[in-house]
Motif scaffolding. Structure first.
Motif, PDB file in Angstrom:
ATOM      1  N   VAL A 181      27.923   0.928  50.934  1.00 42.34           N
ATOM      2  CA  VAL A 181      29.128   1.549  51.662  1.00 42.34           C
ATOM      3  C   VAL A 181      29.898   0.649  52.757  1.00 42.34           C
ATOM      4  O   VAL A 181      29.198   0.026  53.462  1.00 42.34           O
ATOM      5  CB  VAL A 181      28.690   2.778  52.111  1.00 42.34           C
ATOM      6  N   ARG A 182      31.049   0.510  52.634  1.00 44.12           N
ATOM      7  CA  ARG A 182      31.919  -0.089  53.706  1.00 44.12           C
ATOM      8  C   ARG A 182      32.207   0.941  54.620  1.00 44.12           C
ATOM      9  O   ARG A 182      32.976   2.120  54.494  1.00 44.12           O
ATOM     10  CB  ARG A 182      33.070  -0.962  53.252  1.00 44.12           C
ATOM     11  N   VAL A 183      32.008   0.771  56.104  1.00 43.83           N
ATOM     12  CA  VAL A 183      32.411   1.445  57.113  1.00 43.83           C
ATOM     13  C   VAL A 183      33.536   1.037  58.099  1.00 43.83           C
ATOM     14  O   VAL A 183      33.305   0.045  58.533  1.00 43.83           O
ATOM     15  CB  VAL A 183      31.043   1.847  57.658  1.00 43.83           C
ATOM     16  N   PHE A 184      34.361   1.977  58.390  1.00 46.04           N
ATOM     17  CA  PHE A 184      35.504   1.304  59.281  1.00 46.04           C
ATOM     18  C   PHE A 184      35.458   2.152  60.423  1.00 46.04           C
ATOM     19  O   PHE A 184      36.478   3.394  60.578  1.00 46.04           O
ATOM     20  CB  PHE A 184      36.727   1.440  58.449  1.00 46.04           C
ATOM     21  N   PRO A 185      34.933   2.211  61.486  1.00 41.36           N
ATOM     22  CA  PRO A 185      34.817   3.086  62.618  1.00 41.36           C
ATOM     23  C   PRO A 185      36.095   3.094  63.401  1.00 41.36           C
ATOM     24  O   PRO A 185      36.391   4.126  63.895  1.00 41.36           O
ATOM     25  CB  PRO A 185      33.795   2.571  63.469  1.00 41.36           C
ATOM     26  N   ILE A 186      37.003   2.111  63.265  1.00 36.58           N
ATOM     27  CA  ILE A 186      38.231   2.273  64.102  1.00 36.58           C
ATOM     28  C   ILE A 186      39.504   2.055  63.279  1.00 36.58           C
ATOM     29  O   ILE A 186      40.551   1.667  63.219  1.00 36.58           O
ATOM     30  CB  ILE A 186      38.558   0.876  65.187  1.00 36.58           C
ATOM     31  N   SER A 187      38.970   2.755  62.040  1.00 31.59           N
ATOM     32  CA  SER A 187      40.278   2.904  60.891  1.00 31.59           C
ATOM     33  C   SER A 187      41.393   3.658  61.507  1.00 31.59           C
ATOM     34  O   SER A 187      42.572   3.529  60.928  1.00 31.59           O
ATOM     35  CB  SER A 187      39.680   3.813  59.634  1.00 31.59           C
ATOM     36  N   ASN A 188      41.162   4.637  62.313  1.00 32.17           N
ATOM     37  CA  ASN A 188      42.412   5.518  62.752  1.00 32.17           C
ATOM     38  C   ASN A 188      43.158   4.745  64.184  1.00 32.17           C
ATOM     39  O   ASN A 188      44.061   5.526  64.672  1.00 32.17           O
ATOM     40  CB  ASN A 188      41.932   6.811  63.201  1.00 32.17           C
ATOM     41  N   TRP A 189      42.529   3.450  64.507  1.00 34.11           N
ATOM     42  CA  TRP A 189      43.152   2.741  65.547  1.00 34.11           C
ATOM     43  C   TRP A 189      44.249   2.056  65.078  1.00 34.11           C
ATOM     44  O   TRP A 189      44.407   1.591  64.067  1.00 34.11           O
ATOM     45  CB  TRP A 189      42.182   1.632  66.262  1.00 34.11           C
ATOM     46  N   THR A 190      45.252   1.604  65.954  1.00 33.06           N
ATOM     47  CA  THR A 190      46.345   0.861  65.886  1.00 33.06           C
ATOM     48  C   THR A 190      46.212  -0.674  66.199  1.00 33.06           C
ATOM     49  O   THR A 190      45.212  -0.565  67.140  1.00 33.06           O
ATOM     50  CB  THR A 190      47.718   1.429  66.187  1.00 33.06           C
ATOM     51  N   GLU A 191      47.212  -1.517  66.084  1.00 30.69           N
ATOM     52  CA  GLU A 191      46.917  -2.883  66.980  1.00 30.69           C
ATOM     53  C   GLU A 191      47.140  -2.542  68.357  1.00 30.69           C
ATOM     54  O   GLU A 191      46.433  -3.219  69.214  1.00 30.69           O
ATOM     55  CB  GLU A 191      47.942  -3.694  66.314  1.00 30.69           C
ATOM     56  N   LEU A 192      47.982  -1.705  68.914  1.00 30.86           N
ATOM     57  CA  LEU A 192      48.117  -1.505  70.181  1.00 30.86           C
ATOM     58  C   LEU A 192      47.047  -0.696  70.996  1.00 30.86           C
ATOM     59  O   LEU A 192      46.657  -0.864  71.931  1.00 30.86           O
ATOM     60  CB  LEU A 192      49.576  -0.574  70.238  1.00 30.86           C
ATOM     61  N   ASP A 193      46.546   0.145  70.050  1.00 29.24           N
ATOM     62  CA  ASP A 193      45.029   0.747  70.615  1.00 29.24           C
ATOM     63  C   ASP A 193      44.137  -0.196  70.955  1.00 29.24           C
ATOM     64  O   ASP A 193      43.287   0.048  71.864  1.00 29.24           O
ATOM     65  CB  ASP A 193      44.606   2.008  69.443  1.00 29.24           C
ATOM     66  N   VAL A 194      43.972  -1.026  69.941  1.00 31.35           N
ATOM     67  CA  VAL A 194      42.694  -2.074  70.306  1.00 31.35           C
ATOM     68  C   VAL A 194      43.203  -2.829  71.394  1.00 31.35           C
ATOM     69  O   VAL A 194      42.233  -3.039  72.380  1.00 31.35           O
ATOM     70  CB  VAL A 194      42.815  -3.083  68.816  1.00 31.35           C
ATOM     71  N   TRP A 195      44.282  -3.472  71.616  1.00 28.73           N
ATOM     72  CA  TRP A 195      44.652  -4.024  72.598  1.00 28.73           C
ATOM     73  C   TRP A 195      44.443  -3.409  74.123  1.00 28.73           C
ATOM     74  O   TRP A 195      44.033  -3.800  75.043  1.00 28.73           O
ATOM     75  CB  TRP A 195      46.151  -4.935  72.495  1.00 28.73           C
ATOM     76  N   ASN A 196      45.011  -2.199  74.000  1.00 24.94           N
ATOM     77  CA  ASN A 196      45.009  -1.231  75.301  1.00 24.94           C
ATOM     78  C   ASN A 196      43.484  -0.980  75.589  1.00 24.94           C
ATOM     79  O   ASN A 196      42.925  -1.083  76.605  1.00 24.94           O
ATOM     80  CB  ASN A 196      45.598   0.094  75.023  1.00 24.94           C
ATOM     81  N   TYR A 197      42.604  -0.815  74.524  1.00 22.63           N
ATOM     82  CA  TYR A 197      41.172  -0.692  74.990  1.00 22.63           C
ATOM     83  C   TYR A 197      40.578  -2.185  75.413  1.00 22.63           C
ATOM     84  O   TYR A 197      39.829  -1.998  76.283  1.00 22.63           O
ATOM     85  CB  TYR A 197      40.348  -0.355  73.391  1.00 22.63           C
ATOM     86  N   ILE A 198      41.030  -3.052  75.013  1.00 24.74           N
ATOM     87  CA  ILE A 198      40.517  -4.533  75.313  1.00 24.74           C
ATOM     88  C   ILE A 198      40.879  -4.725  76.710  1.00 24.74           C
ATOM     89  O   ILE A 198      39.911  -5.098  77.606  1.00 24.74           O
ATOM     90  CB  ILE A 198      41.052  -5.574  74.296  1.00 24.74           C
ATOM     91  N   ARG A 199      42.014  -4.159  76.999  1.00 20.13           N
ATOM     92  CA  ARG A 199      42.631  -4.238  78.514  1.00 20.13           C
ATOM     93  C   ARG A 199      41.827  -3.440  79.395  1.00 20.13           C
ATOM     94  O   ARG A 199      41.124  -3.794  80.384  1.00 20.13           O
ATOM     95  CB  ARG A 199      43.981  -3.916  78.586  1.00 20.13           C
ATOM     96  N   ARG A 200      41.402  -2.212  78.715  1.00 24.20           N
ATOM     97  CA  ARG A 200      40.745  -1.348  79.841  1.00 24.20           C
ATOM     98  C   ARG A 200      39.306  -1.546  79.747  1.00 24.20           C
ATOM     99  O   ARG A 200      38.749  -1.439  81.057  1.00 24.20           O
ATOM    100  CB  ARG A 200      40.617   0.193  79.017  1.00 24.20           C
ATOM    101  N   GLU A 201      38.625  -2.061  79.000  1.00 22.47           N
ATOM    102  CA  GLU A 201      37.353  -2.448  78.880  1.00 22.47           C
ATOM    103  C   GLU A 201      36.958  -3.961  79.315  1.00 22.47           C
ATOM    104  O   GLU A 201      35.944  -4.401  79.715  1.00 22.47           O
ATOM    105  CB  GLU A 201      36.714  -2.470  77.294  1.00 22.47           C
ATOM    106  N   GLY A 202      38.167  -4.557  79.774  1.00 22.50           N
ATOM    107  CA  GLY A 202      37.886  -6.035  79.977  1.00 22.50           C
ATOM    108  C   GLY A 202      37.265  -6.977  79.255  1.00 22.50           C
ATOM    109  O   GLY A 202      36.320  -7.853  79.729  1.00 22.50           O
ATOM    110  N   ILE A 203      37.483  -6.767  77.984  1.00 25.47           N
ATOM    111  CA  ILE A 203      37.045  -7.596  76.892  1.00 25.47           C
ATOM    112  C   ILE A 203      37.387  -8.903  76.738  1.00 25.47           C
ATOM    113  O   ILE A 203      38.571  -9.134  76.606  1.00 25.47           O
ATOM    114  CB  ILE A 203      36.974  -6.908  75.620  1.00 25.47           C
ATOM    115  N   GLU A 204      36.521 -10.063  76.710  1.00 26.32           N
ATOM    116  CA  GLU A 204      36.853 -11.433  76.577  1.00 26.32           C
ATOM    117  C   GLU A 204      37.191 -11.706  75.368  1.00 26.32           C
ATOM    118  O   GLU A 204      36.656 -11.152  74.144  1.00 26.32           O
ATOM    119  CB  GLU A 204      35.721 -12.378  77.169  1.00 26.32           C
TER     120      GLU A 204
END
Length: 301
Positions: A181-204
């Motif tokens: 099985v291939r599993v996609f936990p962030i399937s419902n996210w958008t590109e902007l969602d990912v970037w906003n999450y990266i900003r919020r979490e301070g991810i390098e």
């Protein structure tokens, strides 16, 4: 805490963590496919939230084509050292040396399609029954068809007609021997969602996501990073450009965009105004109208 008291990033995060824990509970030998791109980096942060202070219940797996951006490999190795998790690397060069795949020729040659064989061999060798990845439905129309738990047959192939219903966030991981099985936990996210999450979490992130100067050539209307992996000739004129990359793949198939965005806030503003999709910078998606779906049916992640 009620759903109404969570902001949208909290809701997306909670859903992804739930999916990761479902994988850990339903499968015997899962793995997290790691490319060094922002989506798989986000998955690592989500896995930390899902399973820390314990170890991840799966290794990270990287399919190395040998044509990666150097910055991505440096980031990968530093991250693995930091998080202390197991990394398994499958090498496309091994598949070439063993005669399982034939290297492409010509000006637009790429190893991107060859990594399917290496991936399937790595899955079989390690007995993985689930592979977690960072694909999102907003990226490409073939990915929009796929469920969060996507069953692959014993040959690693995807059949859109075998998609299972996923009502009320119930995920069915039951498979027959040899399937995975291939599993996609962030399937419902958008590109902007990912970037906003990266900003919020301070991810390098790898430095190529931010504006920098680089030698480039124009190939098929796209800016490509000049590199020894590109089959260049006298028609290819190298120019110095200020660019960044919205997506990370092989140097032979990933185009840059001209940009002055050096901060995450600048990138978010830039994406908000862009009329071109994230995958618009991937040359491998332009082979045919159904290029991604054809690769997925053949076993591509």
């Amino acid at each position: 805490m009620s759903k109404n008291s969570l902001d949208y990033l909290d809701q997306l995060e909670a859903e992804a963590i739930h999916i990761l824990r479902e994988v850990a509970g339903q499968f015997e030998k899962p793995a997290l496919l790691f490319s060094g791109g922002k989506d798989s980096i986000t998955l690592v942060r989500l896995a930390e939230k899902a399973f820390r202070p314990g170890k991840f219940p799966f290794p990270l797996v990287h399919i190395d084509t040998g044509h990666n951006f150097e910055e991505t490999i440096i980031y990968r190795d530093k991250m693995i050292e930091r998080i202390g998790e197991k990394l398994i690397v499958g090498y496309v060069q091994d598949s070439i040396d063993e005669g399982k795949v034939i290297e492409q020729k010509g000006k637009n040659a790429s190893r991107n399609a060859l990594q399917t064989v290496t991936l399937l061999d790595t899955i079989a060798k390690n007995g993985f029954d689930a592979c977690i990845g960072g694909a999102r439905r907003d990226e490409e129309k073939a990915r929009a068809k796929e469920r969060i738990f996507s069953v692959r047959d014993e040959f690693g192939q995807w059949d859109p007609k075998r998609q299972r219903p996923e009502l009320w966030n119930i995920y069915n991981g039951k498979i027959h021997k040899g399937e995975n099985v291939r599993v996609f936990p962030i399937s419902n996210w958008t590109e902007l969602d990912v970037w906003n999450y990266i900003r919020r979490e301070g991810i390098e992130l790898p430095s190529i996501y931010f504006a920098h100067e680089r030698d480039c050539i124009t190939r098929n209307g796209q800016l490509m990073a000049a590199s020894p992996f590109l089959n260049m000739d006298e028609e290819d004129k190298v120019v110095r450009k200020q660019v960044r990359f919205r997506t990370v793949g092989d140097m032979t198939c990933t185009a840059a965009v001209e940009s002055s965005a050096t901060l995450i806030d600048d990138i978010i503003d830039e994406i908000s105004q862009s009329k071109i999709s994230e995958r618009g910078a991937r040359m491998d998606d332009k082979v045919s109208e159904a290029a991604m779906e054809d690769r997925k049916k053949g076993g591509y992640f």
